[in-house]
Scaffold this motif. Structure first.
Motif, PDB file in Angstrom:
ATOM      1  N   LYS A   1      44.154  34.035  13.074  1.00 24.50           N
ATOM      2  CA  LYS A   1      44.423  33.597  14.444  1.00 24.50           C
ATOM      3  C   LYS A   1      43.656  34.528  15.374  1.00 24.50           C
ATOM      4  CE  LYS A   1      49.074  31.869  13.433  1.00 24.50           C
ATOM      5  NZ  LYS A   1      48.793  30.442  13.705  1.00 24.50           N
ATOM      6  N   VAL A   2      43.154  34.022  16.464  1.00 22.88           N
ATOM      7  CA  VAL A   2      42.336  34.848  17.339  1.00 22.88           C
ATOM      8  C   VAL A   2      42.578  34.482  18.797  1.00 22.88           C
ATOM      9  CG1 VAL A   2      40.341  33.300  17.147  1.00 22.88           C
ATOM     10  CG2 VAL A   2      39.980  35.686  17.751  1.00 22.88           C
ATOM     11  N   GLN A   3      42.667  35.496  19.636  1.00 21.01           N
ATOM     12  CA  GLN A   3      42.809  35.317  21.083  1.00 21.01           C
ATOM     13  C   GLN A   3      41.712  36.144  21.738  1.00 21.01           C
ATOM     14  OE1 GLN A   3      44.442  38.091  23.254  1.00 21.01           O
ATOM     15  NE2 GLN A   3      43.464  36.962  24.892  1.00 21.01           N
ATOM     16  N   LEU A   4      40.872  35.495  22.547  1.00 23.30           N
ATOM     17  CA  LEU A   4      39.727  36.149  23.145  1.00 23.30           C
ATOM     18  C   LEU A   4      39.766  36.005  24.659  1.00 23.30           C
ATOM     19  CD1 LEU A   4      37.019  34.694  20.735  1.00 23.30           C
ATOM     20  CD2 LEU A   4      38.111  36.940  20.563  1.00 23.30           C
ATOM     21  N   GLU A   5      39.589  37.112  25.348  1.00 24.32           N
ATOM     22  CA  GLU A   5      39.414  37.110  26.799  1.00 24.32           C
ATOM     23  C   GLU A   5      38.055  37.757  27.058  1.00 24.32           C
ATOM     24  OE1 GLU A   5      41.446  38.803  30.918  1.00 24.32           O
ATOM     25  OE2 GLU A   5      42.087  39.589  28.981  1.00 24.32           O
ATOM     26  N   MET A   6      37.092  36.934  27.466  1.00 23.87           N
ATOM     27  CA  MET A   6      35.713  37.422  27.513  1.00 23.87           C
ATOM     28  C   MET A   6      35.080  37.142  28.873  1.00 23.87           C
ATOM     29  SD  MET A   6      34.401  36.044  23.815  1.00 23.87           S
ATOM     30  CE  MET A   6      34.542  34.330  24.295  1.00 23.87           C
ATOM     31  N   GLY A   7      33.925  37.773  29.050  1.00 26.26           N
ATOM     32  CA  GLY A   7      33.077  37.428  30.183  1.00 26.26           C
ATOM     33  C   GLY A   7      33.398  38.208  31.434  1.00 26.26           C
ATOM     34  N   GLY A   8      32.766  37.809  32.520  1.00 26.04           N
ATOM     35  CA  GLY A   8      32.952  38.476  33.795  1.00 26.04           C
ATOM     36  C   GLY A   8      32.981  37.470  34.913  1.00 26.04           C
ATOM     37  N   LYS A   9      33.019  37.993  36.137  1.00 29.71           N
ATOM     38  CA  LYS A   9      33.026  37.123  37.303  1.00 29.71           C
ATOM     39  C   LYS A   9      32.306  37.846  38.435  1.00 29.71           C
ATOM     40  CE  LYS A   9      37.472  38.774  39.051  1.00 29.71           C
ATOM     41  NZ  LYS A   9      38.785  38.404  39.596  1.00 29.71           N
ATOM     42  N   ASN A  10      32.157  37.150  39.556  1.00 31.44           N
ATOM     43  CA  ASN A  10      31.542  37.739  40.742  1.00 31.44           C
ATOM     44  C   ASN A  10      30.174  38.357  40.431  1.00 31.44           C
ATOM     45  OD1 ASN A  10      33.974  37.080  41.963  1.00 31.44           O
ATOM     46  ND2 ASN A  10      34.821  39.120  41.687  1.00 31.44           N
ATOM     47  N   PRO A  11      29.241  37.573  39.899  1.00 34.56           N
ATOM     48  CA  PRO A  11      27.919  38.138  39.603  1.00 34.56           C
ATOM     49  C   PRO A  11      27.176  38.500  40.879  1.00 34.56           C
ATOM     50  CG  PRO A  11      27.867  35.762  39.367  1.00 34.56           C
ATOM     51  CD  PRO A  11      29.303  36.133  39.583  1.00 34.56           C
ATOM     52  N   LEU A  12      26.335  39.503  40.789  1.00 33.82           N
ATOM     53  CA  LEU A  12      25.492  39.936  41.900  1.00 33.82           C
ATOM     54  C   LEU A  12      24.054  39.540  41.577  1.00 33.82           C
ATOM     55  CD1 LEU A  12      25.055  41.564  44.538  1.00 33.82           C
ATOM     56  CD2 LEU A  12      24.749  43.590  43.095  1.00 33.82           C
ATOM     57  N   VAL A  13      23.482  38.716  42.429  1.00 29.12           N
ATOM     58  CA  VAL A  13      22.111  38.247  42.226  1.00 29.12           C
ATOM     59  C   VAL A  13      21.208  38.939  43.241  1.00 29.12           C
ATOM     60  CG1 VAL A  13      20.569  36.257  42.214  1.00 29.12           C
ATOM     61  CG2 VAL A  13      22.928  36.022  41.384  1.00 29.12           C
ATOM     62  N   VAL A  14      20.193  39.640  42.758  1.00 26.07           N
ATOM     63  CA  VAL A  14      19.237  40.329  43.619  1.00 26.07           C
ATOM     64  C   VAL A  14      17.935  39.528  43.601  1.00 26.07           C
ATOM     65  CG1 VAL A  14      17.997  42.462  44.067  1.00 26.07           C
ATOM     66  CG2 VAL A  14      20.294  42.550  43.085  1.00 26.07           C
ATOM     67  N   LEU A  15      17.546  38.977  44.758  1.00 20.74           N
ATOM     68  CA  LEU A  15      16.340  38.162  44.851  1.00 20.74           C
ATOM     69  C   LEU A  15      15.101  39.043  45.006  1.00 20.74           C
ATOM     70  CD1 LEU A  15      17.675  35.317  47.169  1.00 20.74           C
ATOM     71  CD2 LEU A  15      17.594  35.384  44.670  1.00 20.74           C
ATOM     72  N   ASP A  16      13.949  38.427  44.765  1.00 18.02           N
ATOM     73  CA  ASP A  16      12.689  39.167  44.779  1.00 18.02           C
ATOM     74  C   ASP A  16      12.376  39.791  46.135  1.00 18.02           C
ATOM     75  OD1 ASP A  16      12.252  38.521  42.167  1.00 18.02           O
ATOM     76  OD2 ASP A  16      10.971  36.791  42.580  1.00 18.02           O
ATOM     77  N   ASP A  17      12.869  39.186  47.240  1.00 15.44           N
ATOM     78  CA  ASP A  17      12.544  39.693  48.574  1.00 15.44           C
ATOM     79  C   ASP A  17      13.547  40.714  49.077  1.00 15.44           C
ATOM     80  OD1 ASP A  17      14.673  38.004  48.939  1.00 15.44           O
ATOM     81  OD2 ASP A  17      13.828  36.930  50.640  1.00 15.44           O
TER      82      ASP A  17
END
Length: 266
Positions: free
Chosen positions: A245-261
């Protein structure tokens, strides 16, 4: 420097190696040397949990309530101290650390109460004069791998229900924040848990965590962490010879995207 050992089969066992736990807000502040377990330590902890399971699974709800309630009372009474431990090793502000410690105590109290609310169902059958009774049983040894971001609350979230319903536990906390989980396990052990019911093995996920995942005697795994690691655990758990049996809590939230400019000032 203070030394902190692993808990295996009711005894504090020092590992062959140890890692310094460093305050991220003051890197000159070394909190202590925490044992870094190896594969053999994890396997010994699983063996102890397996041996303790039959007796623990047959304990009464009242016995499990009493232990969890004593642990809850101590955590809440020491929330300021535990909050300082948490903030010192993780970097949370002190109010957040104290708040999380209090939350851990509340979680223990909640599941102490749940032990006294054993549930089941009675259903009618398609056959006359026959009833269907549904009961619930503990699953066995549960391996737990917890993250750095909530170093006392998440271990409490996982440990408390597992113990409340008669399972035994082997837990590996995050390398960065072992002291909070160590303190919680110490409190639970002194609250009256029989030896082997709760085991703590600190160390590298690639070693200790992998040994827990690989063990045929671990019936279920509860993991909180990265997507990549969670996927590997899921793949290992569903193999025909494992079927954990397996219970998984994965990943993240609120990503920060830095654009080229973006003007980064560098």
């Amino acid at each position: 420097m203070a030394k902190f050992a692993n808990l295996i089969d009711g005894a504090w066992v020092e590992g062959a190696n140890a890692s310094d736990n460093i305050n991220p807000s003051n890197t000159g502040d070394i909190i202590g040397a925490f044992s870094s377990g190896g594969r053999a330590d994890a396997e010994n902890a699983v063996a102890a949990a397996k041996a303790a399971f039959p007796a623990w699974s047959r304990t009464t709800p009242q016995e499990r309530y009493d232990i969890l309630k004593r642990a809850s009372d101590e955590v809440l009474a020491r929330k300021d101290e535990l909050g300082r431990i948490l903030s010192r090793e993780e970097g949370k502000t002190l109010p957040e650390g104290v708040g999380e410690a209090a939350r851990a105590g509340q979680i223990l109290a909640f599941f102490a109460g749940e032990t006294l609310r054993t549930g089941g169902e009675m259903l009618g059958s398609v056959r006359p004069g026959v009833g269907v009774e549904i009961t619930r049983e503990p699953v066995g040894v549960i391996g737990m791998i917890t993250p750095w971001n909530f170093p006392i609350a998440i271990p409490a979230w996982k440990i408390a229900p597992a113990l409340a319903y008669g399972n035994t536990v082997v837990i590996k906390p995050a390398d960065l924040v072992p002291h909070s989980a160590w303190a919680l396990v110490d409190i639970l052990q002194r609250a009256g848990l029989p030896k082997g019911v709760l085991n703590l093995v600190m160390g590298k996920g690639s070693v200790v965590g992998q040994a827990i995942i690989d063990s045929p005697d671990v019936t279920a795994i509860s993991f909180t962490g990265s997507v990549g690691t969670g996927r590997r655990i899921a793949e290992a758990a569903v193999k025909a010879e494992a079927m954990k049996k397996v219970q998984l809590e994965m990943g993240g939230k609120n990503p920060l995207v830095v654009l080229d400019d973006a003007d980064l000032g560098v």
